[in-house]
Write an enzyme that holds these catalytic residues in place. Structure first.
Site, PDB file in Angstrom:
ATOM      1  N   ASP A   8      14.434 -69.449  56.920  1.00  0.00           N
ATOM      2  CA  ASP A   8      14.257 -69.857  58.317  1.00  0.00           C
ATOM      3  C   ASP A   8      15.478 -70.677  58.738  1.00  0.00           C
ATOM      4  OD1 ASP A   8      13.846 -72.387  57.250  1.00  0.00           O
ATOM      5  OD2 ASP A   8      11.839 -72.667  58.100  1.00  0.00           O
ATOM      6  N   HIS A   9      15.407 -71.285  59.914  1.00  0.00           N
ATOM      7  CA  HIS A   9      16.545 -72.033  60.453  1.00  0.00           C
ATOM      8  C   HIS A   9      16.928 -73.225  59.573  1.00  0.00           C
ATOM      9  CE1 HIS A   9      12.764 -73.609  61.906  1.00  0.00           C
ATOM     10  NE2 HIS A   9      13.341 -74.781  62.061  1.00  0.00           N
ATOM     11  N   CYS A  65      13.375 -72.391  52.967  1.00  0.00           N
ATOM     12  CA  CYS A  65      13.023 -73.101  54.201  1.00  0.00           C
ATOM     13  C   CYS A  65      13.427 -74.569  53.982  1.00  0.00           C
ATOM     14  CB  CYS A  65      11.545 -72.926  54.553  1.00  0.00           C
ATOM     15  SG  CYS A  65      10.370 -73.521  53.312  1.00  0.00           S
ATOM     16  N   GLY A  66      12.873 -75.484  54.741  1.00  0.00           N
ATOM     17  CA  GLY A  66      13.272 -76.884  54.594  1.00  0.00           C
ATOM     18  C   GLY A  66      12.858 -77.463  53.252  1.00  0.00           C
ATOM     19  N   THR A  67      11.635 -77.147  52.841  1.00  0.00           N
ATOM     20  CA  THR A  67      11.106 -77.689  51.581  1.00  0.00           C
ATOM     21  C   THR A  67      10.896 -76.622  50.508  1.00  0.00           C
ATOM     22  OG1 THR A  67       8.866 -77.307  52.378  1.00  0.00           O
ATOM     23  CG2 THR A  67       9.798 -79.498  52.792  1.00  0.00           C
ATOM     24  N   GLY A  68      10.864 -75.380  50.901  1.00  0.00           N
ATOM     25  CA  GLY A  68      10.494 -74.291  49.993  1.00  0.00           C
ATOM     26  C   GLY A  68       8.989 -74.087  49.930  1.00  0.00           C
ATOM     27  N   HIS A  98       6.862 -67.215  31.448  1.00  0.00           N
ATOM     28  CA  HIS A  98       5.409 -67.317  31.276  1.00  0.00           C
ATOM     29  C   HIS A  98       4.621 -66.788  32.469  1.00  0.00           C
ATOM     30  CE1 HIS A  98       5.510 -70.718  27.991  1.00  0.00           C
ATOM     31  NE2 HIS A  98       6.347 -69.710  27.723  1.00  0.00           N
ATOM     32  N   ASN A  99       5.169 -66.946  33.668  1.00  0.00           N
ATOM     33  CA  ASN A  99       4.398 -66.599  34.878  1.00  0.00           C
ATOM     34  C   ASN A  99       4.849 -65.303  35.544  1.00  0.00           C
ATOM     35  OD1 ASN A  99       4.965 -70.008  35.319  1.00  0.00           O
ATOM     36  ND2 ASN A  99       2.943 -69.237  34.770  1.00  0.00           N
ATOM     37  N   ARG A 132       0.854 -63.124  25.168  1.00  0.00           N
ATOM     38  CA  ARG A 132      -0.335 -63.911  25.498  1.00  0.00           C
ATOM     39  C   ARG A 132      -0.418 -64.261  26.976  1.00  0.00           C
ATOM     40  NH1 ARG A 132       3.485 -67.623  23.884  1.00  0.00           N
ATOM     41  NH2 ARG A 132       3.455 -69.682  24.903  1.00  0.00           N
ATOM     42  N   HIS A 133       0.712 -64.146  27.663  1.00  0.00           N
ATOM     43  CA  HIS A 133       0.714 -64.527  29.082  1.00  0.00           C
ATOM     44  C   HIS A 133       0.086 -63.456  29.971  1.00  0.00           C
ATOM     45  CE1 HIS A 133       3.179 -67.798  27.810  1.00  0.00           C
ATOM     46  NE2 HIS A 133       4.074 -66.963  27.310  1.00  0.00           N
TER      47      HIS A 133
HETATM   48  C1  RB5 Z   1      10.955 -76.257  59.585  1.00  0.00           C
HETATM   49  O1  RB5 Z   1      11.216 -77.437  60.274  1.00  0.00           O
HETATM   50  C2  RB5 Z   1      10.177 -76.550  58.316  1.00  0.00           C
HETATM   51  O2  RB5 Z   1       8.889 -76.924  58.615  1.00  0.00           O
HETATM   52  C3  RB5 Z   1      10.203 -75.352  57.397  1.00  0.00           C
HETATM   53  O3  RB5 Z   1      11.522 -75.003  57.126  1.00  0.00           O
HETATM   54  C4  RB5 Z   1       9.563 -75.506  56.031  1.00  0.00           C
HETATM   55  O4  RB5 Z   1      10.039 -76.624  55.362  1.00  0.00           O
HETATM   56  C5  RB5 Z   1       8.112 -75.355  55.940  1.00  0.00           C
HETATM   57  O5  RB5 Z   1       7.524 -75.385  54.851  1.00  0.00           O
END
Ligand code: RB5
Length: 152
Positions: A8-9, A65-68, A98-99, A132-133
């Site tokens: 995203d942005h 994204c911002g946090t993933g 494993h995953n 085993r996984h």
């Molecule tokens: C965008 O501002 C932010 O919410 C998005 O990139 C993301 O971090 C959401 O999980």
């Protein structure tokens, strides 16, 4: 290996460095954008990347994204997708070994490009160990179909 990419942005800031890594390592990538800092909705990009994996058009997905976190939450709604948000190399290795994770997500507001590329390298170069996984992953797949019932 073929990789599908979406951001995203907010994630867009990390894109250049991730693409440089992919290019240097001759990894084929389908780029679903976004292509600017204009505000967009991250689930749209998660969906596009996951559909490529489900349709066998890509082996792995990269979502930023911002946090993933939003990307991982959205991606994990798709059947057969195992998306992980990773901030360290050990977790990247375990997520594959494993995953059998098939999507990695990054938070551009959480980690820098150098670490993200190291983590991505470990993720893409680690094989699933099976053994085993596998029956554990089968149980998770059972949750998707509603077939799996808890035994505890
Ligand atoms: C965008 O501002 C932010 O919410 C998005 O990139 C993301 O971090 C959401 O999980």
């Amino acid at each position: 290996m073929k990789v599908a990419f979406g951001c995203d942005h907010a994630g867009w800031k990390l894109k250049d460095d991730i693409f440089k890594y992919l290019l240097e390592n001759r990894i084929s990538v389908s780029d679903y954008g976004t292509h600017s800092s204009e505000s967009v909705d991250y689930p749209d990009y998660a969906e596009r990347v996951c559909r490529d994996i489900i349709d066998a058009q890509a082996d792995m997905g990269i979502l930023i994204c911002g946090t993933g976190l939003g990307m991982a939450i959205a991606a994990n709604k798709f059947k057969g997708i195992r998306a992980v948000t990773v901030c360290d190399e050990f977790s990247a290795e375990m997520a594959r070994a494993h995953n059998d994770a098939n999507v990695i997500t990054f938070g551009s507001r959480v980690i820098g490009p150098g670490l993200a590329c190291k983590i991505l390298d470990r993720f893409l170069n680690t094989s699933y160990e099976k053994g085993r996984h596998q029956h554990r992953l089968n149980k998770i797949a059972g949750f998707e179909s509603g077939a799996e019932k808890s035994i505890i």
